[in-house]
Design a protein around this motif. Structure first.
Motif, PDB file in Angstrom:
ATOM      1  N   GLY A  61       0.792  -1.359  -0.058  1.00 10.42           N
ATOM      2  CA  GLY A  61       0.074  -0.064   0.062  1.00 10.42           C
ATOM      3  C   GLY A  61       0.589   1.173   0.026  1.00 10.42           C
ATOM      4  O   GLY A  61       0.427   2.353  -0.230  1.00 10.42           O
ATOM      5  N   ALA A  62       2.210   1.245   0.136  1.00  8.59           N
ATOM      6  CA  ALA A  62       3.097   2.479   0.157  1.00  8.59           C
ATOM      7  C   ALA A  62       3.472   2.187  -1.239  1.00  8.59           C
ATOM      8  O   ALA A  62       3.816   1.304  -1.898  1.00  8.59           O
ATOM      9  CB  ALA A  62       4.025   2.209   1.359  1.00  8.59           C
ATOM     10  N   PRO A  63       3.897   3.514  -1.639  1.00  7.89           N
ATOM     11  CA  PRO A  63       4.246   3.711  -2.942  1.00  7.89           C
ATOM     12  C   PRO A  63       5.903   3.005  -3.250  1.00  7.89           C
ATOM     13  O   PRO A  63       6.629   3.322  -2.183  1.00  7.89           O
ATOM     14  CB  PRO A  63       4.388   5.353  -3.290  1.00  7.89           C
ATOM     15  CG  PRO A  63       4.567   5.791  -1.878  1.00  7.89           C
ATOM     16  CD  PRO A  63       3.885   4.993  -1.064  1.00  7.89           C
ATOM     17  N   LEU A  64       6.054   2.786  -4.338  1.00  4.21           N
ATOM     18  CA  LEU A  64       7.419   2.218  -4.759  1.00  4.21           C
ATOM     19  C   LEU A  64       8.373   3.442  -5.138  1.00  4.21           C
ATOM     20  O   LEU A  64       7.638   4.454  -5.486  1.00  4.21           O
ATOM     21  CB  LEU A  64       7.319   1.357  -5.886  1.00  4.21           C
ATOM     22  CG  LEU A  64       6.592   0.154  -5.873  1.00  4.21           C
ATOM     23  CD1 LEU A  64       6.442  -0.844  -7.008  1.00  4.21           C
ATOM     24  CD2 LEU A  64       6.866  -0.794  -4.729  1.00  4.21           C
ATOM     25  N   VAL A  65       9.628   3.414  -4.921  1.00  5.58           N
ATOM     26  CA  VAL A  65      10.508   4.478  -5.309  1.00  5.58           C
ATOM     27  C   VAL A  65      11.670   3.956  -6.305  1.00  5.58           C
ATOM     28  O   VAL A  65      11.884   2.835  -6.471  1.00  5.58           O
ATOM     29  CB  VAL A  65      11.021   5.005  -4.044  1.00  5.58           C
ATOM     30  CG1 VAL A  65      10.319   5.510  -2.992  1.00  5.58           C
ATOM     31  CG2 VAL A  65      12.057   4.089  -3.259  1.00  5.58           C
ATOM     32  N   ALA A  66      12.060   4.951  -6.857  1.00  7.00           N
ATOM     33  CA  ALA A  66      13.473   4.571  -7.754  1.00  7.00           C
ATOM     34  C   ALA A  66      14.635   4.265  -6.839  1.00  7.00           C
ATOM     35  O   ALA A  66      14.793   4.913  -5.995  1.00  7.00           O
ATOM     36  CB  ALA A  66      13.594   6.003  -8.722  1.00  7.00           C
ATOM     37  N   GLU A  67      15.208   3.099  -7.051  1.00 11.45           N
ATOM     38  CA  GLU A  67      16.136   2.545  -6.212  1.00 11.45           C
ATOM     39  C   GLU A  67      17.402   3.292  -6.006  1.00 11.45           C
ATOM     40  O   GLU A  67      17.615   3.493  -4.630  1.00 11.45           O
ATOM     41  CB  GLU A  67      16.682   1.378  -6.926  1.00 11.45           C
ATOM     42  CG  GLU A  67      17.866   0.674  -6.038  1.00 11.45           C
ATOM     43  CD  GLU A  67      18.605  -0.569  -6.867  1.00 11.45           C
ATOM     44  OE1 GLU A  67      19.195  -1.252  -6.247  1.00 11.45           O
ATOM     45  OE2 GLU A  67      18.622  -0.419  -8.139  1.00 11.45           O
ATOM     46  N   PHE A  68      17.776   4.301  -6.694  1.00 13.45           N
ATOM     47  CA  PHE A  68      19.078   5.076  -6.784  1.00 13.45           C
ATOM     48  C   PHE A  68      18.832   6.282  -5.746  1.00 13.45           C
ATOM     49  O   PHE A  68      19.794   6.913  -5.618  1.00 13.45           O
ATOM     50  CB  PHE A  68      19.807   5.167  -7.841  1.00 13.45           C
ATOM     51  CG  PHE A  68      20.541   4.037  -8.524  1.00 13.45           C
ATOM     52  CD1 PHE A  68      20.545   2.970  -7.936  1.00 13.45           C
ATOM     53  CD2 PHE A  68      20.742   4.158  -9.891  1.00 13.45           C
ATOM     54  CE1 PHE A  68      21.060   1.941  -8.454  1.00 13.45           C
ATOM     55  CE2 PHE A  68      21.741   3.143 -10.418  1.00 13.45           C
ATOM     56  CZ  PHE A  68      21.513   1.937  -9.785  1.00 13.45           C
ATOM     57  N   CYS A  69      17.188   6.544  -5.755  1.00 17.84           N
ATOM     58  CA  CYS A  69      17.183   7.987  -5.115  1.00 17.84           C
ATOM     59  C   CYS A  69      17.773   8.168  -3.669  1.00 17.84           C
ATOM     60  O   CYS A  69      17.899   9.039  -3.125  1.00 17.84           O
ATOM     61  CB  CYS A  69      15.774   8.147  -5.055  1.00 17.84           C
ATOM     62  SG  CYS A  69      14.699   7.461  -3.780  1.00 17.84           S
ATOM     63  N   CYS A  70      17.947   6.925  -2.849  1.00 18.79           N
ATOM     64  CA  CYS A  70      18.258   7.019  -1.518  1.00 18.79           C
ATOM     65  C   CYS A  70      19.768   7.461  -1.275  1.00 18.79           C
ATOM     66  O   CYS A  70      19.890   8.232  -0.392  1.00 18.79           O
ATOM     67  CB  CYS A  70      18.258   5.607  -0.984  1.00 18.79           C
ATOM     68  SG  CYS A  70      16.574   4.844  -1.236  1.00 18.79           S
TER      69      CYS A  70
END
Length: 479
Positions: free
Chosen positions: A76-85
């Motif tokens: 239920g939480a959105p996915l993110v682009a891996e490298f953004c962290c």
């Protein structure tokens, strides 16, 4: 009429009374809690700017090793682009893994634990408490559904986040039972209300080496095995005392653990004198080595005639801690120990390979020079990293008669963990070696960092403090 408040400087704190110091401590803690809540909001908004769609807008096709969409919070939480962290992590001075954890917890709170999120943003619950709850619901096994996470949220929010770790574990277990999330397991007791998870493990913390040359071991085993282990350790500790050891019981028990680790080749010394045990060890030529010592330690050395004189202290690669020469001697002095000595490598020499592949001697030199992954704030040991060509190798250079722009030479190689190796290859981050073992990185938003064996330095000028300072306390009267 409003009261005029002020934030005292370092020199003015000395003039404050006890009551004023307590007021200052309270205001600083309030400001810290507010900043932590704001940081969670910033992390969630950073994720909003880097949805999976941002990957596809940055590249028209996918190549092996490029970033992917990543779930870092629950269902239920959105996915993110891996490298953004990584870029958020470097700005905060933390590792990419810690930044991913922060972003995941922020998304978990905002999307799956909204009551707790609202309490954090209202200042009713400290951010650190909410992050503990979010971390628990993210890593629940089996995963919590949106409805199950909502149940946990309602229970925790009702007590303003004041729930201990044991209470939280029981709450999650009850939630799993209530929503029938547990996988059918004939070994599990359906009446106990807890998820059947096998907790057994033995963990050796090789990344944290004490200055005394020790490591921490943690284990969870069957009750019978634990009692057997305790008896075996007690027996061997008593045997050491019978042989004349004057060490404390704790030390003898710790050494007994090492004896147990070498059970297949250790000698049964119960009832033997120290001399008999030593003689027996010398005659047991058919046994393999009970201990194999391969130590990556670095000591300063000088020469006195034909003799090499080592300094009393050095540095261990494993754990990057101080080690004493006497400790190395004691590790190698036990009976039936096989010692491997690696050749000394000159870290200042320039080594070059003919092709793309990095040979073992150059790899060893680069690992010894860099010690860790050279990405800002990363702490993964170099021996668990890839060796990266800083300027990429060009497969077509030789065929086209051009000089190789990215040779496999010491000055063009650096240690990067697998994540940051992929990150460097498939993102706009760039770096260069400005001196042997010294690297300067530039992020996509222009932030610059220097990384060397002492750690990471932010090369950007310091930012001025916020104009709106947190509330302080009344200015003290001068006498």
């Amino acid at each position: 009429m409003s009261e005029v408040l002020f934030v005292p400087g370092a020199g003015e704190v000395e003039d404050l009374s006890a009551a004023e110091l307590l007021a200052l401590a309270r205001s600083r803690k309030s400001a810290e809690d507010r900043a932590a809540a704001d940081l969670l909001d910033v992390a969630a908004r950073w994720a909003d700017l880097h949805p999976p769609e941002s990957i596809h807008s940055a590249a028209s096709f996918t190549v092996p090793g490029s970033q992917h969409e990543e779930p870092i919070a629950g269902e239920g939480a959105p996915l993110v682009a891996e490298f953004c962290c990584a870029e958020l992590g470097t700005v905060l001075g933390i590792t990419s893994t810690a930044a991913k954890k922060l972003i995941g917890q922020a998304l978990e709170l905002r999307h799956r634990l909204p009551r707790l999120w609202a309490q954090v943003q209202a200042g009713a619950v400290p951010a650190w408490r909410a992050r503990v709850v979010a971390d628990t619901t993210i890593h629940s096994t089996p995963p919590l559904t949106v409805e199950a996470a909502g149940f946990v949220d309602a229970q925790v929010a009702a007590v303003a986040g004041r729930v201990g770790s044991a209470q939280l574990d029981r709450l999650v277990a009850e939630t799993i039972r209530r929503y029938d999330l547990a996988t059918a397991d004939p070994a599990a007791d359906p009446e106990d209300g807890y998820l059947h998870v096998d907790p057994r493990h033995v963990t050796v913390d090789t990344d944290d080496v004490h200055y005394a040359g020790t490591m921490r071991i943690e284990a969870e085993v069957d009750i019978a095995d634990a009692l057997d282990f305790d008896r075996a350790v007690a027996h061997r500790a008593a045997a050491r005392a019978a042989l004349g050891s004057t060490e404390s019981l704790d030390v003898r028990r710790a050494k007994a653990l090492g004896d147990l680790a070498r059970t297949q080749t250790a000698l049964d010394i119960a009832g033997l004198t120290a001399e008999a045990a030593t003689a027996d060890a010398n005659e047991a030529g058919d046994l393999p080595a009970a201990r194999q010592v391969v130590i990556h330690a670095h000591f300063d050395a000088s020469f006195s005639g034909d003799t090499t004189v080592f300094g009393p202290t050095g540095r261990m690669e494993n754990g990057r801690r101080l080690v004493l020469l006497d400790q190395i001697r004691s590790w190698c002095a036990d009976s039936r120990t096989e010692v491997t000595i690696t050749p000394v490598i000159d870290l200042n020499s320039e080594l070059t390979a003919q092709g793309y592949k990095v040979p073992a001697d150059i790899r060893e030199q680069v690992q010894l020079r860099d010690r860790m992954c050279v990405f800002p704030f990363c702490s993964r040991p170099a021996r668990r990293c890839d060796v990266d060509h800083i300027v990429p190798w060009d497969d077509d250079a030789h065929a086209e008669g051009r000089p190789q722009p990215g040779p496999a030479t010491t000055s063009n190689l650096a240690c990067l963990c697998r994540f940051h190796h992929r990150f460097k290859t498939h993102s706009p981050w760039r770096y260069a070696m400005v001196a042997p073992g010294v690297f300067e990185w530039t992020s996509p938003h222009g932030h610059r960092y220097r990384r060397d064996h002492t750690g990471t330095t932010d090369l950007d000028p310091p930012h001025p403090p916020d104009v709106a300072a947190p509330p302080g306390i009344p200015r003290p009267r001068r006498r």
